[in-house]
Design an enzyme around this catalytic site. Structure first.
Site, PDB file in Angstrom:
ATOM      1  N   LYS A 202       0.946  -1.194   0.050  1.00 36.76           N
ATOM      2  CA  LYS A 202       0.634  -0.030  -0.200  1.00 36.76           C
ATOM      3  C   LYS A 202       0.324   1.290   0.272  1.00 36.76           C
ATOM      4  O   LYS A 202       0.564   2.371  -0.872  1.00 36.76           O
ATOM      5  CB  LYS A 202      -0.863   0.386   1.337  1.00 36.76           C
ATOM      6  CG  LYS A 202      -1.934  -0.926   0.641  1.00 36.76           C
ATOM      7  CD  LYS A 202      -3.386  -0.782   1.742  1.00 36.76           C
ATOM      8  CE  LYS A 202      -4.620  -1.061   2.039  1.00 36.76           C
ATOM      9  NZ  LYS A 202      -5.449  -1.061   2.829  1.00 36.76           N
TER      10      LYS A 202
ATOM     11  N   LYS B 167      -6.689 -11.855  -8.037  1.00 42.69           N
ATOM     12  CA  LYS B 167      -7.723 -11.866  -6.665  1.00 42.69           C
ATOM     13  C   LYS B 167      -9.035 -10.489  -7.277  1.00 42.69           C
ATOM     14  O   LYS B 167      -8.239  -9.712  -8.114  1.00 42.69           O
ATOM     15  CB  LYS B 167      -7.597 -12.328  -5.411  1.00 42.69           C
ATOM     16  CG  LYS B 167      -8.690 -12.279  -4.579  1.00 42.69           C
ATOM     17  CD  LYS B 167      -7.926 -11.546  -3.225  1.00 42.69           C
ATOM     18  CE  LYS B 167      -8.800 -10.604  -2.487  1.00 42.69           C
ATOM     19  NZ  LYS B 167      -8.699 -11.095  -1.101  1.00 42.69           N
TER      20      LYS B 167
ATOM     21  N   LYS C  98     -12.425  -4.555  -5.349  1.00 49.66           N
ATOM     22  CA  LYS C  98     -13.778  -3.744  -6.302  1.00 49.66           C
ATOM     23  C   LYS C  98     -12.971  -3.221  -6.220  1.00 49.66           C
ATOM     24  O   LYS C  98     -13.148  -1.776  -7.330  1.00 49.66           O
ATOM     25  CB  LYS C  98     -14.677  -3.562  -4.947  1.00 49.66           C
ATOM     26  CG  LYS C  98     -13.536  -3.725  -3.685  1.00 49.66           C
ATOM     27  CD  LYS C  98     -15.154  -3.260  -2.632  1.00 49.66           C
ATOM     28  CE  LYS C  98     -14.571  -2.847  -1.140  1.00 49.66           C
ATOM     29  NZ  LYS C  98     -14.656  -4.152  -0.414  1.00 49.66           N
TER      30      LYS C  98
END
Ligand code: TRP
Length: 336
Positions: A120, A202, A205
């Protein structure tokens, strides 16, 4: 949650989901659907992790509606507030309080090794804030403050759960037994749902390609269209196998929503082409999600009723977690 002796003996489960966008089929089959099953057997605490969400910059109005969407979705999927606690993390102040204390029992080096932090901070290089770094400590507090026995988490959160266990063990070693050391809960039907556009990744969203994921609120036509476009292979045989990530993913999805085994699904599509199979998967998914969509529009439309559920959940959560906080304050040496 009432307090019959039988329920007191039940193990405690805690899990959370971030309110950052409408859940995907992956979130649903991989997590929320299990939450629904687990509530029959355990004392479950399910939270909307809004404090975690702001480790990445959120637009105020979007976060506000995202939190309401997430709470409504959890209920729409079948989590029953009569059986489980459903609440907003920011509504239970003990999470943040315990997080501070636990941060003093967590090493800089440990947090530096968290792969999600590394990922991140690379992705949000303009905002590598301290919260992004201490995110796993807050997650440990979420879990330990309930004395949770079991935590259902996906593979991406395993390392954080491992850290929570280490923090609990360390605190217990210094101050005597204070926290239950939580175990990961690996669901019996572990459905890891992959992207339809790139089945090696994976389903997410935040995928920039909307064809990669199914939103659980997509309408029937959209769902079927996305499945018809799903990336597969050139083998043209509906069988589970190596090098067939796309078909494997579709078979997993089909078997999870229909309750059929992979072998039964293979037999059903024996001799049929990928086109027929993809349409059938799309239809099965659309039918499975139709009631969730209906429930969602009904629940989301009544904001007062929704907030009454999360407030009542938060109130009970507070009284459970304050017991832990009293213990912790005493052990640390704080005066109340
Ligand atoms: N970090 C989790 C995620 O992004 C959400 C979460 C927050 C969580 N606190 C938790 C999950 C505690 C399990 C237990 O998926």
């Amino acid at each position: 949650m009432s307090n019959t002796p039988e329920q007191q003996k039940k193990k405690i489960i805690l899990s959370g989901i971030q309110p950052t966008g409408i859940f995907t089929l992956g979130n649903y089959l991989g997590a929320i659907k299990n939450w629904v099953t687990l509530q029959e057997e355990y004392n479950c605490c399910y939270m909307i992790a809004d404090l975690h969400a702001i480790t990445v910059r959120q637009e105020t109005a979007a976060l506000r509606s995202g939190i309401l969407d997430a709470a409504a979705l959890v209920l729409a999927c079948g989590v029953d507030p009569e059986k489980s606690l459903v609440f907003l993390q920011s509504g239970v102040h003990t999470h943040a309080e315990l997080s501070w204390i636990l941060s003093c029992y967590t090493q800089f080096g440990e947090l530096s090794r968290m792969t999600q932090f590394k990922d991140k901070s690379a992705r949000h290089a303009d905002n590598v804030n301290a919260g992004l770094f201490t995110y796993p400590v807050l997650m440990a507090a979420d879990i330990l403050v309930y004395q949770a026995d079991l935590v259902p988490v996906g593979a991406d959160q395993k390392q954080h759960l491992e850290l929570a266990r280490n923090i609990a063990e360390r605190f217990n070693a210094v101050h005597g037994n204070t926290f239950t050391v939580p175990e990961p809960y690996i669901p019996k039907a572990g459905a890891r749902i992959m992207s339809l556009a790139d089945p090696t990744k994976k389903m997410s969203k935040s995928d920039t390609n909307v064809n990669g994921f199914i939103s659980i609120l997509d309408d029937k036509d959209t769902i079927i269209r996305k499945f018809r476009r799903a990336v597969t292979d050139s083998d043209a045989c509906v069988r589970y196998g190596e090098g067939k990530d796309g078909i494997n993913n579709l078979l997993t999805i089909y078997s999870t929503v229909t309750g059929k085994t992979i072998a039964e699904a293979e037999a059903e599509f024996d001799g049929k082409g990928y086109g027929d199979f993809k349409t059938a998967v799309g239809e099965a998914v659309a039918d499975h999600l139709a009631p969730v969509r209906d429930n969602f529009s009904r629940i989301r439309a009544d904001k007062d009723a929704l907030l009454a559920i999360t407030s009542s959940g938060a109130e009970k959560a507070l009284s459970i977690t304050e017991r832990t906080m009293r213990k912790v304050y005493k052990k640390v040496g704080f005066i109340r």
